[in-house]
Design a protein around this motif. Structure first.
Motif, mmCIF file in Angstrom:
data_model
loop_
_atom_site.group_PDB
_atom_site.id
_atom_site.type_symbol
_atom_site.label_atom_id
_atom_site.label_comp_id
_atom_site.label_asym_id
_atom_site.label_seq_id
_atom_site.Cartn_x
_atom_site.Cartn_y
_atom_site.Cartn_z
ATOM 1 N N UNK A 78 36.877 50.876 42.955
ATOM 2 C CA UNK A 78 35.880 50.066 42.266
ATOM 3 C C UNK A 78 36.330 49.774 40.844
ATOM 4 N N UNK A 79 36.886 50.786 40.196
ATOM 5 C CA UNK A 79 37.367 50.619 38.826
ATOM 6 C C UNK A 79 38.519 49.603 38.787
ATOM 7 N N UNK A 80 39.408 49.730 39.791
ATOM 8 C CA UNK A 80 40.534 48.785 39.868
ATOM 9 C C UNK A 80 40.009 47.359 39.946
ATOM 10 N N UNK A 81 38.978 47.190 40.762
ATOM 11 C CA UNK A 81 38.416 45.865 40.903
ATOM 12 C C UNK A 81 37.785 45.402 39.588
ATOM 13 N N UNK A 82 37.102 46.343 38.950
ATOM 14 C CA UNK A 82 36.430 46.033 37.685
ATOM 15 C C UNK A 82 37.459 45.621 36.616
ATOM 16 N N UNK A 83 38.592 46.321 36.620
ATOM 17 C CA UNK A 83 39.626 46.025 35.626
ATOM 18 C C UNK A 83 40.497 44.834 36.039
ATOM 19 N N UNK A 84 40.258 44.328 37.217
ATOM 20 C CA UNK A 84 41.017 43.156 37.656
ATOM 21 C C UNK A 84 42.410 43.490 38.145
ATOM 22 N N UNK A 85 42.659 44.772 38.465
ATOM 23 C CA UNK A 85 44.008 45.175 38.850
ATOM 24 C C UNK A 85 44.363 44.764 40.279
ATOM 25 N N UNK A 86 43.360 44.316 41.036
ATOM 26 C CA UNK A 86 43.685 43.902 42.398
ATOM 27 C C UNK A 86 44.024 42.414 42.494
ATOM 28 N N UNK A 87 43.967 41.752 41.355
ATOM 29 C CA UNK A 87 44.315 40.333 41.347
ATOM 30 C C UNK A 87 45.828 40.170 41.325
ATOM 31 N N UNK A 88 46.341 38.950 41.687
ATOM 32 C CA UNK A 88 47.788 38.721 41.546
ATOM 33 C C UNK A 88 48.195 38.865 40.066
ATOM 34 N N UNK A 89 49.453 39.286 39.858
ATOM 35 C CA UNK A 89 49.945 39.575 38.504
ATOM 36 C C UNK A 89 49.737 38.392 37.558
#
Lengths: 337, 605, 285
Positions: free
Chosen positions: A53-64
């Motif tokens: 959830x945090x990864x998603x919140x921080x936008x880390x799952x988006x393309x680079x």
């Protein structure tokens, strides 16, 4: 005058372009790190779902690429992110440390420039005499001592052995650090606290001397060889044929030309010198950008590394712009009239 | 009593642990208001005289004998401070390279002001004095000029500024060291005229150092000819020229192509002046090894200067035989064949883009040039710097691409699929400066056979054999094959340069200023070599030169270029005898006439 | 004409070479020369001073550090990292820098523009900062240190060599070679490369000194070869924490770095003079 303004405008434009490229490069390099900023910003007992959830919140799952654009957009609004380790805004951390580093670097540049020019004149003066070999050997030896070795050596000599000067921090304990501009020497003067000014200056003597000494021999050697080159020029010979004194020829004719190649070298050198503050700050526990950087590296604090890296770039580009402008001021061939 | 008197002046240099005299027993007398010409080839020691006056000799050089007296004070023994006080005030200098003689980072005004302050002009009087002096040297827009930096001025303007500097203090003596060599022909005459004018006005004595005997004979009162550090002839200018006493002076004249009358052969002195290192070993006359009148006695003792006419002396024991030396007969070259031209150029133009991305502008270096070159024909291209001569050459060989127009070589133009290959086989170029055109890290044999290396088939033995042939053809000894370029003299290097171009057996040779900057005797050798090659091999040549006399000597036809355009063309003799275009007339007038008794139009126009 | 080339007759070159070769030999023969295992701890004899000082132990000629490790042995093994990095990283940086410089300088146009701007971007970073960031991205280890230095320092070669190539390129003999039919490749290798070689060699020697310094800096902040491989910078970092307990531990690695860098610098300066190289832009880590 207009040509200098247009040069500065052009340099700023180019600098912004360079910064965008540099930040993209930094972004790519740092994302290679085998650490997960999301996991790091949560307590150790966080569940996988929480991390996700945090990864998603921080936008880390988006393309680079998307991540970079988002980051760039935030930077444009002055938001450099939140430090994972300190849990504080990175922008604030930088504004509180950058002035210290700039203050140190400027003092070191003054020392390097003064020593370099004096040394270069001396080496030129003794050319062709027995003392030339000594001066030359001395300058090569100086060239072989990088700033951090000077720094350590000074600590051993003036700090530990002779106990003449302090070698940690910016101020002795007991002084309340004023924050007006962040530039300590300036602030203490503004407050008319000469005792504090003196204390701050004493803390800066060793680190800035170490930096200045390490970068002076290159300037010396370039000034010396430029002067030797200039003295081969016909206009020096013609000035002699007009009966001008040697002193006048040196000051009025030779130096004004020899300073040009020296100056363009100083631009590169001062960029390197600014990087040299990193080690010096670590060695002298000087609370500047360098210590922030090294701590961030040890803690894998990506937002800080990224932002501090950029901060170094901004300063180097600024130094280059100033040196280039100065070069144009001193070299009429580059001025459009 | 003269203003500047040299008595047995000897200057020597430390070299290889010993001392070599670079000027030997030099004596002359220069009276106030007179002009003395010091003439000689490079390395003869003529510039050293000027430096001795200022006592600013290169390190290792020192006066080792005799005296040099200026206004009754010996400059040699004078205290340095006293001598420095004279420089710029009583004694002034006009340099060879005006563009590099001014400090590039200071305005003309700052430098002029410094000089005027030094010679004692009060601060308030300086500006009017500057304007007055600029007016005297015919520099318009003086106020604007003062604000400028040297790089914003042309060479001719810089030289005028420097002449203004020199005459600012109304000096008694001015030393002009090759003051026109670095300038264009048409400006040359104006600068010489200006110096003469200023000299007359201030009644100044002038030492005029030059390699050009014809020019010296035209403007000087007296001439002193130097060879290997010694005066070989000294006397009134007209006499030295008309009735030369020394064979060297005579040969120099005969080595120079004539500007009027019938074309004659060039007298090419063999070898070259001995280098400084050899001077100590010379027993007799230093010129003896090259002298056509040499007899055994010449090598026994150094000949003294003996009177050959009123106030006219020559250092030759057979001075009475000098007049017998004559130029060789001109061997006629084969006529150009009027078949299909080997090179046809039409409508050729080239524009260069200047400026950055924003303020982009185009400069036309060449526009609408057309001509054709026939087999075995030599065409001369003349014009001043910036006239587009070199651009034309670079376009033809393919170092630049034309913006418009057509180049056809032996019938094929760029539309031919193998045009580049075809062009490479037929056209070769000889570059102007052998210093830059010969790779210093290659041996001569490797340089001259570079075309074989490019083809990649020849073995080193085959290349050596070919190099041997080529060196024979261009008149270099076989042992030169294994030398490096810097071990050769300037003339020899230029021969190597030519040999490389000939190796590929081209039909067309493009030669860009290949004899400029060489001494007259070496120039004559090369011109004779080109003429001989033309007889032996069949080839055509585009010969680019700023020197009209050389073109007149060598070429069948001439193109006159001005600002990127051909303004006049035709058979050489015809164009030179009856120039149609104003610019051609100007160029011709700028050359001093063959006979100093004639009026030099360029000087008096 | 002597059999020895002129550059080998220069005193500076010989002096520099002597230092460099000596340290290279020490690095090669480390297992034979070192009295102890470099990581061997003797917790009963920590902070021993050098053998000649009061309280010294002959078994530890230069004393011991905070963990009782033999300082001399660690210095000797540290030379391995320093020389390895100096030689391999410099050669790598030279290769990339020189190739790009020759291509850019020779062909000009957009290639030159691209290389020039890339160098500009690189130069906007202080080298120390850039190598530190690269190490963060790459992770520690000898190979990555070398890679980081190559990636940072190729610009030093590229910048200086490119302007040299531009000078040589303008010579007429390059144009002449093209006119007689030389290919681009042959023109670069046969006409330009021989002229830029002396400068390249000089820069290489200076770069080796810089590489030693950069490695020391990285290992000082713990971003180099890792704690188990002895390196000079690491020794300095350790010793700095105990500066009052044993100042000697700080002095020896400083001296070693100084001597090694001095060797490369003297060699470089000697080569510059002997090979008649014009070098206006110099160096600094």
């Amino acid at each position: 005058m207009t040509s200098i303004l247009s040069l500065i405008a052009r340099r700023i434009f180019v600098s912004v372009a360079i910064l965008v490229i540099v930040s993209a490069l930094l972004f790519c390099i740092l994302r290679r790190l085998p650490v997960d900023p999301a996991a790091m910003s949560l307590p150790p007992n966080a569940t996988l779902a929480e991390i996700e959830a945090k990864r998603h919140e921080m936008g880390l799952d988006l393309p680079l690429f998307r991540q970079y654009l988002i980051w760039l957009g935030q930077v444009a609004y002055g938001d450099l992110g939140i430090s994972i380790h300190f849990r504080r805004g990175v922008a604030g951390l930088i504004t509180s440390t950058l002035p210290a580093t700039i203050e140190l670097a400027v003092l070191a540049m003054l020392i390097a420039g003064a020593l370099g020019i004096a040394g270069g004149l001396f080496m030129f003066h003794v050319r062709g005499t027995a003392r030339e070999a000594v001066a030359d050997a001395g300058s090569i030896a100086l060239l072989s001592l990088p700033e951090f070795l000077w720094g350590l050596f000074f600590i051993l000599l003036f700090g530990v052995a002779l106990e003449l000067l302090p070698f940690t921090g910016r101020l002795s304990s007991g002084f309340e650090r004023p924050v007006i501009t962040g530039f300590l020497l300036l602030d203490t003067l503004l407050m008319r606290r000469l005792d504090m000014f003196w204390d701050a200056l004493k803390h800066m003597i060793l680190p800035s001397l170490a930096l200045g000494l390490a970068f002076s021999p290159t300037i010396m050697r370039v000034l010396r060889s430029s002067l030797i080159d200039v003295y081969q020029e016909d206009y020096i010979h013609q000035a002699r044929l007009r009966g001008l004194s040697e002193r006048r020829i040196l000051v009025h004719h030779a130096l004004k030309n020899a300073i040009l190649p020296t100056l363009s070298l100083m631009g590169v050198q001062f960029g390197f010198l600014f990087g040299g503050t990193l080690l010096i700050e670590v060695i002298y526990s000087y609370p500047g950008l360098g210590n922030l950087m090294v701590d961030a590296v040890r803690n894998a604090d990506l937002p800080i590394i990224q932002a501090v890296g950029l901060a170094y770039c901004v300063v180097v580009l600024a130094i280059n712009t100033v040196v280039d402008a100065l070069y144009v001021v001193l070299n009429p061939k580059l001025r459009v009239t | 009593m003269g203003l500047l008197v040299a008595r047995d002046l000897t200057v020597s240099a430390s070299l290889d642990g010993g001392r070599v005299p670079v000027i030997r027993d030099l004596s002359f007398t220069l009276k106030a208001g007179k002009m003395l010409g010091l003439v000689g080839e490079s390395g003869a020691g003529k510039s050293m005289v000027g430096r001795t006056v200022a006592q600013l000799l290169p390190s290792g050089f020192a006066v080792s004998g005799g005296s040099l007296v200026f206004s009754e004070a010996n400059l040699v023994t004078m205290e340095p401070e006293a001598r420095r006080a004279l420089l710029g005030r009583e004694i002034a200098f006009i340099p060879q390279e005006p563009l590099s003689a001014l400090n590039p980072v200071l305005t003309i005004r700052t430098q002029f002001d410094e000089h005027l302050a030094r010679i004692g002009v009060a601060a308030g009087d300086r500006r009017p004095r500057m304007l007055e002096l600029f007016d005297a040297v015919h520099l318009p827009h003086a106020a604007d000029l003062l604000r400028r930096y040297p790089h914003q001025l042309s060479g001719g303007m810089c030289q005028r500024v420097l002449i203004a500097f020199a005459f600012a203090s109304k000096p008694k003596l001015v030393i002009a060291d090759e003051p026109t060599t670095a300038l264009d022909v048409t400006i040359q005459a104006r600068i010489v005229r200006l110096i003469a004018e200023m000299q007359e006005r201030e009644n100044t004595a002038v030492v005029f150092i030059t390699h050009d005997l014809r020019l010296a004979a035209q403007v000087c009162d007296d001439i002193l000819v130097l060879y290997a550090g010694r005066a070989v002839e000294y006397g009134p200018a007209r006499q030295v020229f008309a009735t030369s006493g020394h064979p060297y002076t005579r040969c120099l004249q005969l080595a120079n192509p004539a500007m009027s009358g019938k074309r004659r052969g060039l007298y090419a002195l063999p070898e070259r002046m001995p280098g400084l290192r050899a001077w100590n070993g010379i027993k007799g006359c230093a010129f003896a090894p090259r002298c056509p009148n040499v007899i055994e006695d010449c090598t026994r003792a150094m000949p003294p200067l003996v009177e050959v006419g009123p106030n006219h002396a020559a250092a030759c024991i057979r001075a009475d035989k000098t007049a017998r030396i004559a130029a060789p007969a001109l061997v006629p070259a084969a006529e150009p064949r009027q078949t299909a031209p080997v090179l046809e150029v039409s409508g050729l133009g080239k524009r260069f883009v200047a400026g950055g991305l924003l303020r982009r502008s185009e400069v036309a270096a060449l526009s609408d040039v057309g001509f054709s070159l026939h087999e075995n024909e030599f065409i001369g291209i003349v014009g001043e710097s910036g006239s587009g001569k070199s651009t034309l050459a670079r376009l033809i060989v393919g170092l630049e691409t034309p913006s418009q127009g057509r180049i056809a070589i032996a019938g094929h133009d760029a539309s031919h699929p193998d045009f580049d290959e075809h062009r490479r086989r037929h056209v070769q170029m000889v570059f102007q400066d052998p210093q830059s055109a010969l790779n210093p890290r290659r041996r001569v044999a490797s340089i001259v056979t570079q075309p074989l290396e490019a083809a990649g088939v020849a073995t080193w033995e085959e290349r050596l054999a070919r190099a041997d042939l080529l060196l024979g053809e261009i008149g270099l000894p076989p042992e030169a094959a294994m030398r490096f370029p810097q071990q050769l003299s300037g003339g020899q290097r230029q021969r190597v340069n030519i040999a490389r171009a000939l190796c590929a057996v081209p039909r067309i040779l493009i030669a860009d200023e290949i004899v400029s900057g060489l001494d007259v005797s070496v120039q004559a050798q090369l011109l004779n070599l080109l003429a001989a090659l033309r007889r032996e091999r069949q080839f055509s040549m585009l010969f680019i030169s700023h020197d009209l006399s050389v073109v007149r000597h060598l070429c069948d036809r001439v193109l006159v270029m001005y600002r990127g355009e051909v303004v006049e063309s035709g058979p050489t003799e015809q164009v030179f005898a009856a120039p149609a275009h104003e610019y051609t007339r100007m160029l011709l007038a700028a050359v001093p006439p063959d006979d100093p008794a004639e009026v030099w139009q360029g000087l008096h126009a | 004409m002597s059999a020895r080339p002129t550059w080998l007759r220069s005193g500076r070159v010989l002096f520099g070479l002597a230092i460099v070769i000596a340290i290279a030999l020490i690095a090669l023969a480390a297992p034979l020369l070192a009295p102890h295992e470099p990581n061997e701890q003797n917790l009963i004899s920590i902070f021993l001073p050098p053998a000649w000082a009061n309280g010294g132990d002959a078994a530890f000629p230069l004393g011991t550090d905070s963990l009782g490790r033999c300082v001399l042995s660690r210095l000797i093994y540290g030379a391995r990292v320093a020389m390895m990095v100096a030689i391999v990283a410099s050669l790598g940086a030279m290769l990339i820098g020189a190739v790009l410089a020759h291509i850019a300088g020779y062909f000009g146009g957009w290639i030159d523009w691209l290389v020039g701007r890339t160098v500009d971007v690189w130069m906007s970073f202080p080298p120390v900062i850039l190598s530190l960031i690269l190490m963060v991205g790459l992770g520690i280890g000898l190979r990555n240190v070398i890679l980081a230095i190559v990636l940072v320092d190729w610009t030093r070669f590229c910048r200086v060599l490119r302007s040299e190539v531009l000078v040589v390129r303008r010579r007429d003999y390059v144009a002449a070679a093209r006119l007689v039919g030389f290919s681009h490749w042959r023109t670069i290798t046969r006409e330009i490369l021989p002229s830029t070689m002396p400068l390249t060699i000089t820069l290489l020697s200076l770069e080796m000194g810089i590489a030693v310094i950069v490695e020391a800096i990285l290992s000082f902040v713990g971003m180099s070869v890792g704690a188990n491989t002895p390196a000079w910078g690491q020794m300095i970092a350790d010793a700095r924490q105990y500066i009052y307990d044993s100042p000697w531990n700080l002095v020896f690695p400083i001296l070693m770095i100084f001597i090694t860098v001095l060797g490369f610098n003297v060699l470089g300066d000697g080569l510059r003079r002997a090979l008649d190289v014009r070098l206006t832009e110099t160096r600094r880590a």
